[in-house]
Design a protein around this motif. Structure first.
Motif, PDB file in Angstrom:
ATOM      1  N   ASP A 259       0.810  -1.221   0.000  1.00  0.00           N
ATOM      2  CA  ASP A 259       0.000   0.000   0.000  1.00  0.00           C
ATOM      3  C   ASP A 259       0.843   1.271   0.000  1.00  0.00           C
ATOM      4  OD1 ASP A 259       0.746  -0.740   2.663  1.00  0.00           O
ATOM      5  OD2 ASP A 259      -0.676   0.717   3.459  1.00  0.00           O
ATOM      6  N   ASP A 260       2.185   1.149   0.066  1.00  0.00           N
ATOM      7  CA  ASP A 260       3.059   2.320  -0.039  1.00  0.00           C
ATOM      8  C   ASP A 260       3.231   2.699  -1.506  1.00  0.00           C
ATOM      9  OD1 ASP A 260       3.564   2.563   2.708  1.00  0.00           O
ATOM     10  OD2 ASP A 260       5.073   0.981   2.610  1.00  0.00           O
ATOM     11  N   GLN A 261       2.975   3.966  -1.829  1.00  0.00           N
ATOM     12  CA  GLN A 261       3.012   4.411  -3.220  1.00  0.00           C
ATOM     13  C   GLN A 261       3.988   5.572  -3.390  1.00  0.00           C
ATOM     14  OE1 GLN A 261      -1.324   5.154  -4.007  1.00  0.00           O
ATOM     15  NE2 GLN A 261      -1.408   4.029  -2.066  1.00  0.00           N
ATOM     16  N   ASN A 262       4.781   5.525  -4.478  1.00  0.00           N
ATOM     17  CA  ASN A 262       5.692   6.599  -4.843  1.00  0.00           C
ATOM     18  C   ASN A 262       5.378   7.036  -6.262  1.00  0.00           C
ATOM     19  OD1 ASN A 262       7.075   6.071  -2.404  1.00  0.00           O
ATOM     20  ND2 ASN A 262       8.358   4.557  -3.411  1.00  0.00           N
ATOM     21  N   MET A 263       5.266   8.349  -6.483  1.00  0.00           N
ATOM     22  CA  MET A 263       4.983   8.876  -7.817  1.00  0.00           C
ATOM     23  C   MET A 263       5.900  10.052  -8.113  1.00  0.00           C
ATOM     24  SD  MET A 263       0.830   8.559  -7.619  1.00  0.00           S
ATOM     25  CE  MET A 263       0.849   8.335  -5.831  1.00  0.00           C
ATOM     26  N   GLY A 264       6.524  10.031  -9.277  1.00  0.00           N
ATOM     27  CA  GLY A 264       7.370  11.129  -9.694  1.00  0.00           C
ATOM     28  C   GLY A 264       6.558  12.185 -10.415  1.00  0.00           C
ATOM     29  N   VAL A 265       6.747  13.467 -10.040  1.00  0.00           N
ATOM     30  CA  VAL A 265       5.980  14.568 -10.634  1.00  0.00           C
ATOM     31  C   VAL A 265       6.918  15.732 -10.943  1.00  0.00           C
ATOM     32  CG1 VAL A 265       3.781  13.966  -9.536  1.00  0.00           C
ATOM     33  CG2 VAL A 265       5.403  15.429  -8.321  1.00  0.00           C
ATOM     34  N   PRO A 266       6.526  16.625 -11.879  1.00  0.00           N
ATOM     35  CA  PRO A 266       7.411  17.716 -12.304  1.00  0.00           C
ATOM     36  C   PRO A 266       7.408  18.927 -11.385  1.00  0.00           C
ATOM     37  CG  PRO A 266       5.418  17.718 -13.625  1.00  0.00           C
ATOM     38  CD  PRO A 266       5.340  16.512 -12.752  1.00  0.00           C
ATOM     39  N   SER A 267       6.387  19.072 -10.516  1.00  0.00           N
ATOM     40  CA  SER A 267       6.304  20.278  -9.679  1.00  0.00           C
ATOM     41  C   SER A 267       5.547  19.971  -8.401  1.00  0.00           C
ATOM     42  CB  SER A 267       5.596  21.408 -10.435  1.00  0.00           C
ATOM     43  OG  SER A 267       4.231  21.073 -10.657  1.00  0.00           O
ATOM     44  N   ARG A 268       5.704  20.854  -7.416  1.00  0.00           N
ATOM     45  CA  ARG A 268       4.978  20.677  -6.163  1.00  0.00           C
ATOM     46  C   ARG A 268       3.468  20.825  -6.383  1.00  0.00           C
ATOM     47  NH1 ARG A 268       6.686  20.382  -1.059  1.00  0.00           N
ATOM     48  NH2 ARG A 268       8.791  21.076  -1.625  1.00  0.00           N
ATOM     49  N   GLY A 269       3.090  21.736  -7.277  1.00  0.00           N
ATOM     50  CA  GLY A 269       1.676  21.908  -7.572  1.00  0.00           C
ATOM     51  C   GLY A 269       1.058  20.648  -8.148  1.00  0.00           C
ATOM     52  N   LYS A 270       1.793  20.012  -9.087  1.00  0.00           N
ATOM     53  CA  LYS A 270       1.313  18.752  -9.652  1.00  0.00           C
ATOM     54  C   LYS A 270       1.234  17.679  -8.573  1.00  0.00           C
ATOM     55  CE  LYS A 270       0.281  15.716 -12.891  1.00  0.00           C
ATOM     56  NZ  LYS A 270      -1.017  15.725 -13.605  1.00  0.00           N
ATOM     57  N   GLY A 271       2.187  17.713  -7.649  1.00  0.00           N
ATOM     58  CA  GLY A 271       2.180  16.748  -6.554  1.00  0.00           C
ATOM     59  C   GLY A 271       0.960  16.882  -5.674  1.00  0.00           C
TER      60      GLY A 271
END
Length: 325
Positions: A259-271
């Motif tokens: 259930d631990d999830q990691n996602m790469g995103v381009p900006s804090r807003g997108k995060g």
């Protein structure tokens, strides 16, 4: 006579018993004679189990419950079914997952043994493919990348092909305790599994799940065992959530360890947008993200969060120990 249950036979039970027999040695609760009574003549109890299922008289024994410590003084209640019930549970789950795994996305993992194997494979790929070359990665400056230490640590623990400037990390609050049996049923919908096989699984789940004495089944929670039975079912329950996250960030930018999830995103807003969607997606499964553990991290914050410096030191120490020995 009720008749045989598809996929439940002497052969399938025997095959599973050989696997479970090895894993029992690593159980937190050990038997005083190491389950020798089941090992001396397994044909006896396997035949009895299969026959009782065919006759419709099968009834699981009362499982053992014990506690394992967690952080901050909390504990988790574990379930150890009787050996025949455990082997039957594992046989059913393995059969079902074999039919369901085609729905699995690329970077989702749930078996404890997968973690080490995947990290070793990813580390090897990093070196053999020449992916440690700095110019291949544009997401961060060279100075930031050098501060990031070794890219093999990044790859081993996050499984991303490129360095993301921000990460979304999230997990599910009280995951196993919050899973509705109806969502387990939905996870099996459309699979080529006979109704009686599914019925036997849910019969076993109701008997093994934790509930108060002399109360009916609430149709919620999976018994937490040490043999990857409930982990497999819980993994399948999250497949619809995986679908939503992959649509949002792309398959190469989404990694799930149970259930631990990691996602790469381009900006804090997108995060922050992704975190919001994580909550919406989980709510469809009547699950909730852990608000304290779910956050958006910058590169430097992720370095501390995933203990990449310490992991590198531990890897170096392990390599040195192997050389000495």
């Amino acid at each position: 006579m009720a008749g045989a249950i598809p996929h439940i036979s002497r052969t399938s039970i025997w095959k599973t018993w050989k696997t479970v027999r090895k894993e029992l040695k690593h159980s937190s609760i050990r038997d005083v004679v190491d389950f020798l009574d089941y090992d001396v003549n397994p044909n006896v109890w396997i035949n009895r189990l299969v026959q009782s299922i065919k006759q419709g008289t099968y009834e699981p024994d009362l499982p053992r419950r014990f506690s394992l410590g967690k952080s901050k003084g909390f504990s988790r209640t574990m379930t150890l079914p009787a050996v025949p019930d455990l082997v039957l549970y594992r046989t059913l789950v393995d059969c079902i997952f074999e039919k369901a795994k085609r729905r699995e996305h690329r970077h989702v993992y749930f078996l404890r043994g997968q973690v080490t194997a995947i990290r070793q494979r990813v580390q090897q790929e990093s070196f053999t493919s020449g992916q440690l070359s700095l110019p291949l990665y544009r997401a961060a400056s060279q100075r930031s990348f050098l501060n990031w230490l070794k890219y093999d640590q990044y790859r081993k623990y996050l499984i991303f092909k490129k360095v993301h400037p921000f990460f979304v990390v999230a997990d599910v609050s009280n995951f196993f305790d919050s899973i509705l049996h109806s969502h387990v049923a939905e996870a099996l919908h459309g699979l080529p599994i006979p109704t009686r096989t599914v019925g036997l699984l849910f019969f076993l789940l109701e008997r093994l799940s934790i509930r108060q004495e002399y109360t009916g089944s609430h149709g919620i929670s999976l018994p937490v065992d040490e043999f990857d039975c409930s982990r497999t079912l819980a993994h399948m329950v999250l497949f619809p959530h995986d679908d939503e996250m992959v649509k949002l960030v792309g398959e190469e930018n989404y990694v799930r360890w149970m259930d631990d999830q990691n996602m790469g995103v381009p900006s804090r807003g997108k995060g922050l947008q992704v975190l919001s969607e994580v909550g919406r997606s989980l709510s469809r499964l009547h699950l909730s993200p852990n608000a304290q553990k779910s956050k958006v991290l910058s590169l430097s914050e992720a370095r501390r969060h995933f203990h990449l410096d310490l992991n590198k030191l531990l890897d170096d120490a392990e390599a040195l120990a192997k050389q000495i020995s």
